[in-house]
Design an enzyme around this catalytic site. Structure first.
Site, short mmCIF file in Angstrom:
data_model
loop_
_atom_site.label_atom_id
_atom_site.label_comp_id
_atom_site.label_asym_id
_atom_site.label_seq_id
_atom_site.Cartn_x
_atom_site.Cartn_y
_atom_site.Cartn_z
N CYS A 229 0.87 -1.31 0.03
CA CYS A 229 0.10 0.08 -0.12
C CYS A 229 0.88 1.38 0.08
CB CYS A 229 -0.82 0.05 1.16
SG CYS A 229 -0.28 0.18 2.77
N THR A 230 0.48 2.56 0.38
CA THR A 230 1.34 3.56 0.46
C THR A 230 2.12 3.55 1.60
OG1 THR A 230 -0.67 4.58 -0.68
CG2 THR A 230 1.02 6.15 0.38
N GLY A 231 1.75 3.77 2.68
CA GLY A 231 2.71 3.90 3.90
C GLY A 231 2.80 2.77 4.68
N ASN A 232 2.19 1.51 4.26
CA ASN A 232 2.61 0.38 4.94
C ASN A 232 2.25 0.30 6.57
OD1 ASN A 232 5.26 -1.98 5.84
ND2 ASN A 232 3.20 -2.57 5.00
N THR A 233 1.36 0.97 6.96
CA THR A 233 0.71 1.30 8.18
C THR A 233 -0.98 0.96 8.39
OG1 THR A 233 -0.01 3.56 8.02
CG2 THR A 233 2.37 3.13 8.83
N CYS A 234 -1.48 0.67 7.32
CA CYS A 234 -2.81 0.39 7.64
C CYS A 234 -3.39 -0.82 6.82
CB CYS A 234 -3.89 1.63 7.07
SG CYS A 234 -3.64 3.00 7.78
N ARG A 235 -3.71 -0.66 5.41
CA ARG A 235 -4.25 -1.75 4.55
C ARG A 235 -3.14 -2.90 4.54
NH1 ARG A 235 -5.92 1.93 -0.43
NH2 ARG A 235 -3.95 2.91 0.35
N ASP B 139 -9.14 2.95 1.44
CA ASP B 139 -8.13 3.55 2.25
C ASP B 139 -8.54 4.24 3.57
OD1 ASP B 139 -5.98 4.41 3.51
OD2 ASP B 139 -5.07 5.49 1.70
#
Length: 152
Positions: free
Chosen positions: A8-14, A116
């Site tokens: 994903c984008t920041g590797n903190t959620c999805r 997201d």
């Protein structure tokens, strides 16, 4: 062994939630990791992502990872949360073409994005978790059908 990398984008959620969900399934022959296109190395999962994982008794051990050549080389299959993630990876690392798919594309739901939750409330995270849980279930079914390896 098939190495699955969620991105994903920041590797903190999805992607950490997707990785934790798949790891929780304990599927033989699968190794699972996650990374982010713009991740800050070593960051924790978001507090709300952790809360939702805890609410669902999903174990996780996460520290964000920036997507680099190392992760790309490790992965047999790269599953992104959005089409733009897929396109960016394929343009940045040409050798990923043919092994990079959106998660929804890979489980035959078309090249659609996973919502997201970043910046949303706990209910937004719960909705994304539920969406991911359904997709991971389909991924596990696909792996069971294909036997030795995952093929799109």
């Amino acid at each position: 062994m098939t190495n699955i990398l969620f991105v994903c984008t920041g590797n903190t959620c999805r992607s950490p939630m997707a990785a934790a969900l798949l790891q929780d399934k304990d599927v033989d022959g699968l190794a699972v990791n996650s990374a982010g296109i713009f991740a800050m190395e070593g960051a924790d999962a978001s507090p709300l992502a952790k809360q939702v994982l805890n609410e669902n008794d999903i174990k996780y051990d996460h520290s964000s990872t920036l997507l680099t050549e190392k992760e790309v080389d490790w992965a047999d299959v790269i599953l992104t949360m959005t089409k733009s993630h897929k396109d960016l990876i394929n343009s940045r690392f040409g050798k990923t073409i043919g092994k990079t798919f959106t998660l929804k594309e890979f489980v035959d739901e078309g090249e659609k994005d996973v919502a997201d939750p970043f910046g949303g409330n706990i209910d937004t995270y719960r909705q994304t978790f539920q969406e991911l849980a359904e997709l991971i279930e389909k991924l596990v079914e696909k792996f069971a059908e294909d036997g030795e390896g995952l093929e799109a």
